[in-house]
Design a protein around this motif. Sequence first.
Motif, PDB file in Angstrom:
ATOM      1  N   LEU A   2       0.905  -1.241   0.026  1.00 39.72           N
ATOM      2  CA  LEU A   2      -0.042   0.024   0.037  1.00 39.72           C
ATOM      3  C   LEU A   2       0.815   1.395   0.180  1.00 39.72           C
ATOM      4  CD1 LEU A   2      -2.710  -0.837   2.593  1.00 39.72           C
ATOM      5  CD2 LEU A   2      -3.015  -0.637   0.003  1.00 39.72           C
ATOM      6  N   SER A   3       1.907   1.340   0.805  1.00 45.77           N
ATOM      7  CA  SER A   3       2.756   2.317   0.720  1.00 45.77           C
ATOM      8  C   SER A   3       3.385   2.460  -0.551  1.00 45.77           C
ATOM      9  CB  SER A   3       3.737   2.122   1.819  1.00 45.77           C
ATOM     10  OG  SER A   3       3.274   1.978   3.165  1.00 45.77           O
ATOM     11  N   SER A   4       3.752   1.625  -1.002  1.00 49.78           N
ATOM     12  CA  SER A   4       4.521   1.811  -2.330  1.00 49.78           C
ATOM     13  C   SER A   4       3.770   1.885  -3.447  1.00 49.78           C
ATOM     14  CB  SER A   4       5.277   0.268  -2.747  1.00 49.78           C
ATOM     15  OG  SER A   4       6.135  -0.176  -1.937  1.00 49.78           O
ATOM     16  N   MET A   5       2.529   1.676  -3.501  1.00 50.95           N
ATOM     17  CA  MET A   5       1.470   2.225  -4.446  1.00 50.95           C
ATOM     18  C   MET A   5       1.180   3.779  -4.181  1.00 50.95           C
ATOM     19  SD  MET A   5      -1.042  -1.186  -4.499  1.00 50.95           S
ATOM     20  CE  MET A   5      -2.203  -0.296  -5.623  1.00 50.95           C
ATOM     21  N   ALA A   6       1.025   3.969  -3.109  1.00 53.54           N
ATOM     22  CA  ALA A   6       1.011   5.601  -2.691  1.00 53.54           C
ATOM     23  C   ALA A   6       2.133   6.312  -3.283  1.00 53.54           C
ATOM     24  CB  ALA A   6       0.772   5.599  -1.205  1.00 53.54           C
ATOM     25  N   ILE A   7       3.214   5.782  -3.141  1.00 49.64           N
ATOM     26  CA  ILE A   7       4.376   6.616  -3.601  1.00 49.64           C
ATOM     27  C   ILE A   7       4.430   6.728  -5.023  1.00 49.64           C
ATOM     28  CG2 ILE A   7       6.967   6.642  -3.673  1.00 49.64           C
ATOM     29  CD1 ILE A   7       6.879   5.295  -1.012  1.00 49.64           C
ATOM     30  N   PHE A   8       4.165   5.580  -5.772  1.00 46.51           N
ATOM     31  CA  PHE A   8       4.098   5.516  -7.304  1.00 46.51           C
ATOM     32  C   PHE A   8       2.938   6.589  -7.709  1.00 46.51           C
ATOM     33  CE2 PHE A   8       2.439   3.496 -11.083  1.00 46.51           C
ATOM     34  CZ  PHE A   8       3.471   3.575 -11.779  1.00 46.51           C
ATOM     35  N   ALA A   9       1.832   6.350  -7.269  1.00 47.04           N
ATOM     36  CA  ALA A   9       0.748   7.171  -7.607  1.00 47.04           C
ATOM     37  C   ALA A   9       0.912   8.635  -7.520  1.00 47.04           C
ATOM     38  CB  ALA A   9      -0.551   6.853  -6.842  1.00 47.04           C
ATOM     39  N   PHE A  10       1.500   9.058  -6.429  1.00 46.38           N
ATOM     40  CA  PHE A  10       1.771  10.652  -6.221  1.00 46.38           C
ATOM     41  C   PHE A  10       2.813  11.013  -7.163  1.00 46.38           C
ATOM     42  CE2 PHE A  10      -0.384  10.052  -2.157  1.00 46.38           C
ATOM     43  CZ  PHE A  10      -1.439  10.964  -2.300  1.00 46.38           C
ATOM     44  N   ALA A  11       3.905  10.009  -7.519  1.00 46.38           N
ATOM     45  CA  ALA A  11       4.937  10.344  -8.280  1.00 46.38           C
ATOM     46  C   ALA A  11       4.539  10.349  -9.816  1.00 46.38           C
ATOM     47  CB  ALA A  11       6.198   9.495  -7.853  1.00 46.38           C
ATOM     48  N   SER A  12       3.835   9.396 -10.269  1.00 44.99           N
ATOM     49  CA  SER A  12       3.809   9.154 -11.573  1.00 44.99           C
ATOM     50  C   SER A  12       2.543  10.274 -12.060  1.00 44.99           C
ATOM     51  CB  SER A  12       3.352   7.763 -11.731  1.00 44.99           C
ATOM     52  OG  SER A  12       2.039   7.578 -11.285  1.00 44.99           O
ATOM     53  N   PHE A  13       1.967  10.373 -11.506  1.00 42.91           N
ATOM     54  CA  PHE A  13       0.696  11.320 -11.878  1.00 42.91           C
ATOM     55  C   PHE A  13       0.999  12.819 -12.007  1.00 42.91           C
ATOM     56  CE2 PHE A  13      -1.950   7.881 -10.975  1.00 42.91           C
ATOM     57  CZ  PHE A  13      -3.035   7.952 -11.959  1.00 42.91           C
ATOM     58  N   ILE A  14       2.472  13.109 -11.554  1.00 48.66           N
ATOM     59  CA  ILE A  14       2.934  14.693 -11.859  1.00 48.66           C
ATOM     60  C   ILE A  14       2.882  14.718 -13.345  1.00 48.66           C
ATOM     61  CG2 ILE A  14       5.348  13.749 -11.980  1.00 48.66           C
ATOM     62  CD1 ILE A  14       5.776  16.438 -10.108  1.00 48.66           C
TER      63      ILE A  14
END
Length: 216
Positions: free
Chosen positions: A17-29
Motif C-alpha cells: 500500500l505504501s509503495s502504491m501510494a508513492i508510485f501514484a503521487f509520483a507518476s501522476f505528476i
Amino acid sequence: MSTFSFLPAGIGAIRLLSSMAIFAFASFIAVDSFMVEGSIADLVQVRVIWILGASLLLWSTWTRIALRHATAIGMVICVWTGSGVVLLTEITGGASSPYWTMVMLTFFTVALILPMKAWQAAVSFGSVAVFYYAWMMGHDATGSSSAWVSSNAGIWLAALVSVGAVAFLDQLRMRDTQQRQHLEMLNQQLRAEITERERVQKVALRTQQLDAVGQL
C-alpha cells in the motif's frame, strides 16, 4: 501493550500500500500541466509532501512498531493517501476534477489488500469522506451542484461498498482460519492414533516374541 486491539496484518500488505501510494503521487505528476492553467507549484508541493509521508510509513514497516500495530499503520496509509488526493482534487478544479475518483480507488484498493475489521474500514474510509466534504465546503471548491452531488455521493457510496467488502473478506478469512484450525486438530488426532497404533503393534510384537521364546 497497545490500548486498542488491532487485527494483525501482513507487513507485506502495508509495504504494498505504501509503495502504491508513492508510485501514484509520483507518476501522476506527468499530467499536472494538463490539469491546471499556469503554475503547477502547488500540485508539486502536495505531491512531494505526501510522497515523503508515504515513504516514512513505508520505512516504519521495518521497525518494531509495525509488528504490533500493522493494521493501524495501514489505516494511516489509507487516510494519508486519501487526504492527499482530496487536496489534489481541490487544486485541480474541486468537485469537477477527475481526481475525486481516485479517492474511490483508494478505498477499493485498501479493502482488497489490507486485512482489517469492518469498523476499522469504516473509521478509515469515513475519515477521508468527512475530510473531503469539510475541505471542499471550507475552500468553496464544490463547483456546480451536479458535480458536487456526484463526487460527494460517489465517495460515500464507495466507502459504504468498501466497508461491506471488508466485512465480507473478514468473514472469509475467519472461516478459512477456522477450517485450518479444524484440519490441524484432525491431523493431531490422526498423528495421535498412528502413534498409539504403533505402540500397540510394538507391544503385540514383543508379546509374540516372548511367546516364541517360551515355546522354545
